[in-house]
Each structure stands twice: as C-alpha cells, then as structure tokens.
Design a protein around this motif. Sequence first.
Motif, short mmCIF file in Angstrom:
data_model
loop_
_atom_site.label_atom_id
_atom_site.label_comp_id
_atom_site.label_asym_id
_atom_site.label_seq_id
_atom_site.Cartn_x
_atom_site.Cartn_y
_atom_site.Cartn_z
N PRO A 231 29.99 66.21 -0.27
CA PRO A 231 29.88 67.30 0.73
C PRO A 231 29.20 66.79 2.00
N ALA A 232 29.78 67.15 3.15
CA ALA A 232 29.27 66.65 4.43
C ALA A 232 27.83 67.11 4.63
N GLN A 233 27.01 66.20 5.09
CA GLN A 233 25.63 66.55 5.42
C GLN A 233 25.38 66.15 6.85
N SER A 234 25.76 67.05 7.76
CA SER A 234 25.68 66.68 9.17
C SER A 234 24.62 67.50 9.88
N GLY A 235 23.89 68.33 9.14
CA GLY A 235 22.87 69.14 9.77
C GLY A 235 23.37 70.48 10.27
N LEU A 259 31.38 66.06 11.28
CA LEU A 259 30.88 65.11 12.29
C LEU A 259 29.46 65.43 12.76
N GLY A 260 29.07 66.69 12.70
CA GLY A 260 27.76 67.07 13.23
C GLY A 260 27.82 67.35 14.72
N LEU A 261 26.68 67.82 15.22
CA LEU A 261 26.63 68.36 16.57
C LEU A 261 27.00 67.37 17.68
N ASP A 262 26.36 66.20 17.68
CA ASP A 262 26.53 65.31 18.83
C ASP A 262 27.96 64.82 19.00
N GLU A 263 28.53 64.32 17.92
CA GLU A 263 29.90 63.81 18.01
C GLU A 263 30.89 64.93 18.33
N SER A 264 30.62 66.12 17.77
CA SER A 264 31.53 67.25 18.01
C SER A 264 31.48 67.67 19.47
#
Length: 288
Positions: A231-235, A259-264
């Motif tokens: 399961p993705a753990q991107s915060g 991907l999480g916040l920054d990359e998205s």
Amino acid sequence: MDTQCSITVYSRADREAAASVFSTLRSFASSIDRHEEGSDVWRINENAGMQPVEVSGAVFDLISRAKELSLSVGGAFNPLMGALSDLWDFQSPDPQVPSDEEVRDLLGAVDINALVLDEDSHTVYLADSRLVLDLGGIGKGAAGMLASQELARLGVERAIINLGGNVCCLGSRPDGSPWRVGIQDPLSAGGYFTTVSCQDASVVTSGSYQRYFEADGVRYHHILDPATGWPAQSGLVSVSVISPDGALADAYATAFFVLGLDESMEICRRDGLQAIFMTEEGEVVTSY
Ligand code: AMP
Ligand code: MG
C-alpha cells in the motif's frame, strides 16, 4: 462497480434518458469487470501469456488510455496490478498481510510494455501469464464520462452522475452557475472538508479510507505502489482531481495518491491540472 450509482436529472422529460443511460452504464461496467465471467477484461486475463483477445471499441479505447496515462505518470498508476490486488485481497472477510517474497514474485511480472494493444484488430494481449489487468483505478471515471456523453447525446442539458463518490457533472446548475461538489472528509464519515466548482467535468477522489483492513495496529489500504507492491505510503489520505476528462481524473487521482504531494504538484503544473490533496496531518493543499 461495487458501489452505489445515481443519476440526477432536473426535468421530468429527462427521466427516460437517465433510465436508458443506466443500462449503458451497466453493460459498460460488466464489460470491464474482471471478476465477471465472460467479460472483455475477464477474457483478456484468462488468455494472459497465451493469445490476444478481441474486445469492444469502448473497452479497447479505455485500455489504451490506461496504458497512455500510466506512462504519463511514470507508472504510479498501473492497470496491471490485478494479481497483487488479489494477493492482498482487501475485500476478503479475513485478509492477510502477504510475505515480501510473494509480493516480489508477482511484482516481477508487472511491466506496462507487457500490455500489448493492436489498434487495427482491437485486440489486447498480456505478454506474461502472471499478469492480471485491473481497470479498477480508472473505470469509474471513464464510466461517469461515458454516461455524461450519452445523456448529452439524448438531449439532456444538466445532470449529476455519482458513482460511489466519483462525480461527473453535465452542464451547469439551472441558474447557470457551476455545480458544487463536496469532497468527503476522510476523518468524518459523511462529512465534507471542502467543495469544488464543477461544470462539464468530473471530480474523482482516491483515498486510503475507502477500502482497507487493519492487522497488528497497521492499516493496509487498497491503493498499491507499483514500485513496491505494498500500500502506497506517500503521506496523503485523500486526492481529488477535477477534469473534463473523467478517465484521466480517475487514473491521476490514483497515481497522485501513490506519488505524494510534491511530485503530484509538479505533474499538475506540467499538465495544467486541478487537484486537491489532504495530508496525513489533515493539511489541505490545492494545485490551483
Ligand atoms: P482508485 O479508487 O481509483 O484509486 O483505484 C483503486 C483500485 O485500483 C484498487 O481497488 C485496485 O483495484 C486498483 N489499483 C490499486 N493500486 C493501483 C495502482 N497503483 N494503479 C492502478 N490501479 C490500482
Ligand atoms: Mg482512480
């Protein structure tokens, strides 16, 4: 699609159109349901590693989009994660955390280039017998858009199609202003943490609160990171994407969750996209 679906229309004359679009939706949903024996996606999976399978034009187009969108987010959305989803089996009454080895074994086969499409013959081929095509990360957004296009074709000017919280808006409100769509608050069942304006567009949300199980105090949710098989753990706890293209909104919401916040945010700037994120700390960030 394992969820409650509704179509809301605003004139009596539109009721028949809504009813007929329901049957279009049902047959589209069945054709992309990998668990439904005989469906297009079921046949593709049955023939993995053996032979290409001819599918309907609409299903072929969706699978091509899924591949294209997977490539445009560096694989964070990947429609070939079906065997891993089966391994995790989030729907099971008694789900188990798989071993590293089991995960690694199945992940070894996942490669978007093994999804082989032939435009001329409308065939789809999975080049490895371990692969399972799963359109669960894009299907609802695509179905919403299909329903909306079909309604418009039947002369309906305004409607709301709600597929389990994934909302597609046709036209505007009767007074000409945009629809307001609530985004579910992951922390309070039934509540919204914000609303977005939406006209001729879809609002699609991915969240770790939507489907999960708990084991030894850890929450395992249904969005898997194709880089790890876990399961993705991107915060993030919730991502919503707003776009006139429902399939894109759906695929990107899943990808952004991984991907999480920054990359998205970088992808949103690159592609000029509207998205709303909620972090594990409860912070809300928008890309626009
Ligand atoms: P969504 O609710 O649109 O975020 O999609 C989640 C569903 O898509 C899961 O229930 C799986 O069936 C499938 N899935 C899980 N992880 C991924 C991924 N990284 N890429 C594409 N589909 C996925
Ligand atoms: Mg999705």
